[in-house]
Design a protein around this motif. Structure first.
Motif, PDB file in Angstrom:
ATOM      1  N   ALA A   9     -51.526 -51.476   4.764  1.00 26.51           N
ATOM      2  CA  ALA A   9     -50.934 -51.321   5.600  1.00 26.51           C
ATOM      3  C   ALA A   9     -49.804 -52.028   4.609  1.00 26.51           C
ATOM      4  O   ALA A   9     -48.068 -51.757   4.742  1.00 26.51           O
ATOM      5  CB  ALA A   9     -51.474 -51.523   6.781  1.00 26.51           C
ATOM      6  N   ALA A  10     -50.296 -53.063   3.824  1.00 23.98           N
ATOM      7  CA  ALA A  10     -49.262 -54.189   3.210  1.00 23.98           C
ATOM      8  C   ALA A  10     -48.846 -53.590   2.175  1.00 23.98           C
ATOM      9  O   ALA A  10     -47.851 -53.904   2.110  1.00 23.98           O
ATOM     10  CB  ALA A  10     -50.365 -55.565   2.740  1.00 23.98           C
ATOM     11  N   ALA A  11     -49.597 -52.629   1.614  1.00 27.66           N
ATOM     12  CA  ALA A  11     -48.617 -51.666   0.324  1.00 27.66           C
ATOM     13  C   ALA A  11     -47.152 -50.938   1.175  1.00 27.66           C
ATOM     14  O   ALA A  11     -46.487 -50.714   0.321  1.00 27.66           O
ATOM     15  CB  ALA A  11     -48.946 -51.157  -0.327  1.00 27.66           C
ATOM     16  N   GLU A  12     -47.621 -50.057   2.273  1.00 33.42           N
ATOM     17  CA  GLU A  12     -47.087 -49.934   3.003  1.00 33.42           C
ATOM     18  C   GLU A  12     -45.696 -50.640   3.734  1.00 33.42           C
ATOM     19  O   GLU A  12     -45.011 -50.028   2.983  1.00 33.42           O
ATOM     20  CB  GLU A  12     -46.934 -48.571   4.141  1.00 33.42           C
ATOM     21  N   GLU A  13     -45.652 -51.471   3.810  1.00 33.33           N
ATOM     22  CA  GLU A  13     -44.575 -52.557   4.532  1.00 33.33           C
ATOM     23  C   GLU A  13     -44.198 -53.255   3.445  1.00 33.33           C
ATOM     24  O   GLU A  13     -43.101 -53.154   2.962  1.00 33.33           O
ATOM     25  CB  GLU A  13     -45.457 -53.426   5.591  1.00 33.33           C
ATOM     26  N   PHE A  14     -44.591 -53.296   1.980  1.00 33.69           N
ATOM     27  CA  PHE A  14     -43.823 -53.703   0.769  1.00 33.69           C
ATOM     28  C   PHE A  14     -42.875 -52.738   0.261  1.00 33.69           C
ATOM     29  O   PHE A  14     -41.850 -52.709   0.153  1.00 33.69           O
ATOM     30  CB  PHE A  14     -44.847 -54.219   0.009  1.00 33.69           C
ATOM     31  N   ARG A  15     -42.945 -51.576   0.098  1.00 35.90           N
ATOM     32  CA  ARG A  15     -42.574 -50.184  -0.322  1.00 35.90           C
ATOM     33  C   ARG A  15     -40.947 -50.295   1.125  1.00 35.90           C
ATOM     34  O   ARG A  15     -39.956 -49.976   1.349  1.00 35.90           O
ATOM     35  CB  ARG A  15     -43.128 -48.675   0.014  1.00 35.90           C
ATOM     36  N   ARG A  16     -42.060 -50.010   1.789  1.00 36.04           N
ATOM     37  CA  ARG A  16     -41.031 -49.673   3.627  1.00 36.04           C
ATOM     38  C   ARG A  16     -39.600 -51.311   3.313  1.00 36.04           C
ATOM     39  O   ARG A  16     -38.591 -50.425   3.660  1.00 36.04           O
ATOM     40  CB  ARG A  16     -41.426 -49.730   4.977  1.00 36.04           C
ATOM     41  N   ARG A  17     -39.827 -52.239   3.660  1.00 38.38           N
ATOM     42  CA  ARG A  17     -38.865 -53.057   3.856  1.00 38.38           C
ATOM     43  C   ARG A  17     -38.448 -53.557   2.383  1.00 38.38           C
ATOM     44  O   ARG A  17     -36.715 -54.256   2.626  1.00 38.38           O
ATOM     45  CB  ARG A  17     -39.884 -54.448   3.648  1.00 38.38           C
ATOM     46  N   HIS A  18     -38.520 -52.898   0.982  1.00 36.89           N
ATOM     47  CA  HIS A  18     -37.592 -53.446   0.005  1.00 36.89           C
ATOM     48  C   HIS A  18     -36.858 -51.610  -0.291  1.00 36.89           C
ATOM     49  O   HIS A  18     -36.525 -51.122  -1.022  1.00 36.89           O
ATOM     50  CB  HIS A  18     -38.329 -53.770  -1.332  1.00 36.89           C
ATOM     51  N   ARG A  19     -37.273 -50.209   0.664  1.00 37.57           N
ATOM     52  CA  ARG A  19     -36.455 -49.305   0.100  1.00 37.57           C
ATOM     53  C   ARG A  19     -36.800 -48.769  -0.452  1.00 37.57           C
ATOM     54  O   ARG A  19     -35.885 -48.398  -1.262  1.00 37.57           O
ATOM     55  CB  ARG A  19     -35.095 -49.634   0.345  1.00 37.57           C
TER      56      ARG A  19
END
Length: 276
Positions: A9-19
């Motif tokens: 979940a954290a990896a997916e959020e990192f990718r999402r937050r930084h486009r």
């Protein structure tokens, strides 16, 4: 939530937050420095040390350090692993009763690194339409996402693209062997050369270059920070047009010197009467 779920979940959020989408990540050092407030260095360290995250509580500054190594995929997974420790705030020292928590933190960081570097949706996009995944596909995934065959095998298995038996077989394959077999040895050697160089944090280096241009940082100090010789650094700076301006010497005519008035009356009083 278990450690694997938190890491994913954290990896997916990192990718999402930084486009970042589901695309492969290029220079991971530059990406971390550009998307976070973290300084990253590649250093000469002891043989068994791969990476470390450090925090200065007084200045609230965070640093990541990874080992200079001829194994580029390992260096990238170490960087992603240490980034996870920073994002999850795994700072506190643990006592003997908390070793299980350390294990959990390590599992979570490993999972974060795998999903950050080789996201499931990215793997499915690359391998879309394949009736089955063979060794050439593993090589393509390793080359495209710049991860080890072991990490790629686990990711492919978790994405439902290979079975457990194939994952176990492929986890023992080496990256140089895949590169040699499928014709990208030259690319692998270039990656290995890049990973095997020391590297200073970009912001620190930029400030040092500015100091050099302003005559407050020596060429020797700058060369030491870059980990290169003074001669090669000077050549690089000259090629880039970065030459400190000649120091400005200000001259003044005698008539321009301001008049200074002296009051010597106190000196006469202190001297008193001359001895007989």
């Amino acid at each position: 939530m278990i450690a694997e779920e938190e890491g994913k979940a954290a990896a997916e959020e990192f990718r999402r937050r930084h486009r970042l989408g589901h695309q492969p990540l290029g220079d991971l050092v530059a990406l971390i420095e550009q998307t976070t407030d973290i300084d990253v260095a590649v250093l000469d360290v002891a043989r068994d040390e791969h990476g470390m995250a450090m925090r200065d509580p007084e200045r609230d500054r965070v640093f990541l350090a990874v080992a200079r190594t001829p194994h580029p995929m390992r260096q990238r997974s170490s960087l992603a692993h240490e980034l996870a420790h920073v994002l999850f705030g795994d700072w506190n020292d643990l006592n003997e009763d908390e070793w299980a928590r350390r294990d959990r933190d390590e599992i979570r960081a490993d999972t974060f690194a795998r999903h950050l570097l080789a996201p499931e949706e990215g793997l499915k996009d690359v391998l879309a339409g394949r009736p089955s995944v063979d060794l050439a596909d593993l090589s393509a995934v390793v080359q495209r996402f710049l991860v080890s065959p072991a990490m790629a095998s686990i990711a492919l298995h978790q994405a439902g693209l290979i079975d457990g038996e194939r994952k176990a077989d492929w986890m023992s394959v080496s990256t140089p062997a895949l590169a040699a077999r499928f014709g990208w040895t030259d690319q692998y050697r270039a990656l290995a050369d890049e990973a095997n160089r020391t590297r200073a944090p970009q912001r620190l280096l930029a400030r040092a270059v500015q100091g050099y241009l302003e005559h407050v940082v020596s060429l020797r100090a700058l060369a030491r920070l870059r980990g290169v010789t003074e001669e090669s650094l000077q050549a690089d700076l000259l090629e880039a047009g970065l030459v400190p301006p000649a120091p400005e010497v200000r001259w003044a005519a005698p008539r321009d010197i301001p008049q200074v008035e002296f009051d010597l009356s106190g000196l006469e009083e202190d001297a008193g009467d001359p001895p007989e």
